[in-house]
Design an enzyme around this catalytic site. Structure first.
Site, PDB file in Angstrom:
ATOM      1  N   ASP A 113      -7.888 -12.816  -9.290  1.00 36.04           N
ATOM      2  CA  ASP A 113      -8.088 -11.687 -10.202  1.00 36.04           C
ATOM      3  C   ASP A 113      -7.491 -10.399  -9.644  1.00 36.04           C
ATOM      4  O   ASP A 113      -8.173  -9.390  -9.486  1.00 36.04           O
ATOM      5  CB  ASP A 113      -9.591 -11.517 -10.477  1.00 36.04           C
ATOM      6  N   GLU A 170     -13.510 -17.836  -2.101  1.00 38.60           N
ATOM      7  CA  GLU A 170     -13.953 -18.549  -3.299  1.00 38.60           C
ATOM      8  C   GLU A 170     -13.128 -19.800  -3.601  1.00 38.60           C
ATOM      9  O   GLU A 170     -12.670 -20.003  -4.735  1.00 38.60           O
ATOM     10  CB  GLU A 170     -13.977 -17.618  -4.512  1.00 38.60           C
ATOM     11  N   TYR A 201     -22.623 -12.454  -8.723  1.00 41.27           N
ATOM     12  CA  TYR A 201     -22.543 -11.418  -9.756  1.00 41.27           C
ATOM     13  C   TYR A 201     -23.650 -11.632 -10.776  1.00 41.27           C
ATOM     14  O   TYR A 201     -23.406 -11.847 -11.964  1.00 41.27           O
ATOM     15  CB  TYR A 201     -21.158 -11.433 -10.420  1.00 41.27           C
ATOM     16  N   GLU A 234     -19.668 -10.035  -1.765  1.00 44.79           N
ATOM     17  CA  GLU A 234     -19.251  -9.380  -3.019  1.00 44.79           C
ATOM     18  C   GLU A 234     -20.451  -9.280  -3.939  1.00 44.79           C
ATOM     19  O   GLU A 234     -21.257 -10.224  -4.029  1.00 44.79           O
ATOM     20  CB  GLU A 234     -18.143 -10.164  -3.743  1.00 44.79           C
TER      21      GLU A 234
END
Length: 646
Positions: free
Chosen positions: A201, A445, A498, A534
């Site tokens: 991303d 990831e 997240y 994160e």
């Protein structure tokens, strides 16, 4: 960006050992011109020195490279073949920056697609000097170099043309990986139409993003220096090993200088240990009232050649510190260290990923204002100048490889693994001497729940530890704790999550339960310290909603507050850090989910603060005052009138 000088490290009662001034070197038989190019095709970065093959070995190319050193054992770690010292001016070396406007051109010839048809993107980056092929390199973000001495010594007024063929095409076996997809529906796409698919991303920039340097060395020269440091009570220990190219008959003198320029230790020979009484340790920012203390290791080489004596000089900044990991703590110099910092990207308006000193200084000033003591080089190695500033500012670094987007089964093949091993070798070779680098991250990831991931990461992490046994190794995961096949091999668990953003949209009330459960599951399974590597929420600056709605500044702030409640509980047990995603907004590929890039920054892409920046500043300074061993520095900076004062 030099730091203010502070006290010396030697015993004040003992006289400083004499250090002879470096003499002007005798003219060597030939100075070796070396080209270092800061290229990035998906991040490439060449240098000029020796033609280097994909395996990192020195090869004899058209420009006449040097003889390679064989594999060398440094303490417990395997040293790499050939050095990659940062080019510096010295009495024996010259450096010329080749920055500026290069002449770029696209190929509009009839056969311009021939390269794709022949799959040229599978070949390494290539470099020519005056039409002679001198080097090639596969992979981005890390340096390579070529010896061009024979091609540039035709006369003082002669010109030299440097040509670089760069591409940012990604395949399942590059780092990062990607795929080329041809669109064959003739009703929708023209003939031969294709797109590059990526699995990460951020925007896949290409081009010359970092400096291109031309520098010289004598014919016999200092090729590499490896330094590891330790502490014995109040005495600092500096173990060094020096590699020389061009002759087997030479003498080496080594001097360690404090920040006042006083010699505090000295030695001779290609390896040894320097002892520094009353040592000034390298401490992270806000962990000590005098952080980031750097010594200078001066190395002097002399060799007698057929054409006469040859000398070479190189100075390496050295920070003396230790790093260790226990079941519940991350220790720097034997003291518990808590990461409170950010993830970043090399990205900004206008210049994209291009290196820019004013932007870099701005970012570091914002890090200091924020009270951040660490960042991760998400998701690739940053420019060497960034690492140098981290050394000087005391900003701790988790140094990450370009191993992002490892999603496909093909990306766990032996071909991919071999390339990943080479990349880690290049990363360790470049950054091994930076005191700010406290941990290596081999990936971000990955699909580490896939069966091939177990062997892949076991091999990769073992390789990295063999290269550098002095630092812990990790990778950053977003897999389930029960399914992750790479986690058994890391030293620190780094977890991305997240909650209430990519699921349970808008329901911030579930964050505390979900986050606490995740931490407890990971620690119960592995008994290793954990970093929240994160977390965050997308926010468009100036959007306000009450009650908080997604994409508003209030929602980002509220989400962070829910995370902080759990982090404050778990940092008393086994959580050793928190890194917000992200420091600043950054560009991505276009998609319906991205409104002109990723907006999870606490600063805008133009480095203006959102509400969350002030929330984090208050938190980070509070953490600094709680955990710092010398609080006066933190208190004085926290009470400045201007919110952006340093």
């Amino acid at each position: 960006m030099a730091r203010a000088a502070s006290g010396g490290a030697r015993d004040p009662a003992a006289p400083a050992p004499p250090r002879p001034a470096p003499p002007r070197p005798a003219p060597p038989a030939r100075l070796g011109a070396r080209l270092l190019a800061g290229l990035r095709a998906a991040g490439c970065e060449p240098r000029a020195g020796a033609t280097r093959g994909r395996d990192g070995s020195m090869s004899r190319g058209p420009a006449g490279a040097w003889v390679a050193l064989g594999p060398l054992l440094w303490t417990c770690g395997l040293a790499l073949e050939g050095g990659m010292l940062y080019p510096r001016e010295s009495p024996s070396r010259e450096r010329k920056d080749l920055d500026g406007l290069w002449s770029f051109r696209a190929d509009f010839s009839d056969g311009r697609r021939q390269g794709f048809e022949q799959q040229w993107y599978r070949a390494p980056l290539r470099e020519w000097v005056n039409g002679v092929h001198v080097a090639e390199h596969e992979g981005g973000h890390l340096p390579f170099e070529a010896d061009i001495s024979k091609l540039v010594q035709s006369g003082p007024l002669s010109s030299c043309r440097i040509t670089l063929a760069i591409n940012n095409t990604l395949t399942p076996h590059t780092l990062p990986p990607g795929t080329i997809v041809y669109k064959t529906d003739a009703s929708k796409y023209p003939k031969g139409y294709f797109v590059q698919n990526t699995y990460f991303d951020f925007f896949n920039y290409a081009g010359l993003h970092r400096p291109v340097l031309l520098y010289t060395t004598p014919t016999t020269y200092i090729d590499d220096i490896t330094v590891t440091t330790g502490v014995d009570q109040d005495t600092g220990l500096v173990d060094y090993q020096i590699f020389v190219q061009g002759s087997e008959h030479f003498q080496l003198e080594v001097y360690l200088l404090d920040e006042e320029g006083k010699v505090v230790a000295q030695g001779t020979g290609s390896q040894g240990r320097l002892q520094v009484p009353n040592v000034h340790l390298w401490w992270p920012y806000l962990m000590h009232e005098h952080p980031a203390y750097l010594y200078s290791l001066e190395v002097r080489l002399t060799a007698q050649m057929a054409a006469g004596p040859v000398s070479d000089f190189y100075t390496l900044p050295v920070g003396i510190r230790t790093v260790a990991v226990t079941e519940r703590q991350f220790l720097i110099n034997g003291k518990p260290f808590y990461f409170h910092g950010v993830n970043k990207h090399e990205d900004a308006d206008i210049r994209g990923k291009g290196f820019d000193w004013p932007l870099l200084v701005k970012d570091f000033n914002l890090l200091r204002w924020l009270g951040a003591n660490a960042f991760r080089t998400s998701h690739y190695p940053y420019a060497e100048e960034v690492m140098q500033l981290c050394d000087r500012y005391g900003i701790v670094v988790i140094d990450e490889s370009p191993g992002v987007g490892i999603m496909l089964v093909q990306s766990y093949s032996n071909v991919s693994l071999q390339h990943h091993l080479e990349v880690m070798g290049e990363l360790v070779r470049r950054d091994k001497n930076h005191p700010s680098v406290v941990m290596w991250s081999v990936a971000n990831e990955p699909t580490s729940f896939l069966k091939p991931a177990a062997y892949y990461f076991k091999t990769l992490i073992a390789h990295t530890k063999a290269l550098d046994p002095s630092r812990p190794v990790t990778f950053v995961t977003n897999s389930n704790y029960e399914a992750d096949l790479g986690a058994p091999y890391v030293d620190v668990i780094c977890v991305n999550s997240y909650y209430s953003w990519y699921h349970d949209y808008g329901h911030m009330e579930v964050i505390q339960l979900q986050l606490a459960t995740e931490f407890e599951n990971w620690y119960r399974t592995y008994q290793k310290p954990i970093i929240q590597s994160e977390y965050g929420a997308e926010t468009i600056a100036g959007f306000h909603q009450d009650p908080p709605l997604m994409f508003s500044e209030e929602y980002q702030k509220g989400l962070l507050e829910q995370y902080h409640l759990v982090l404050d509980q778990k940092r008393k047990e086994y959580v050793v850090g928190e890194l917000i995603w992200n420091f600043a907004d950054f560009m991505t590929d276009q998609s319906p989910q991205r409104a002109v890039g990723n907006r999870k920054g606490i600063f805008t892409r133009q480095r203006q603060p959102k509400a969350a920046a002030f929330l984090l500043r208050e938190r980070y300074w509070k953490l600094a005052n709680e955990t710092g061993h010398h609080r006066s520095a933190a208190k004085s900076q926290c009470l400045e009138n201007s919110p952006f004062a340093l």
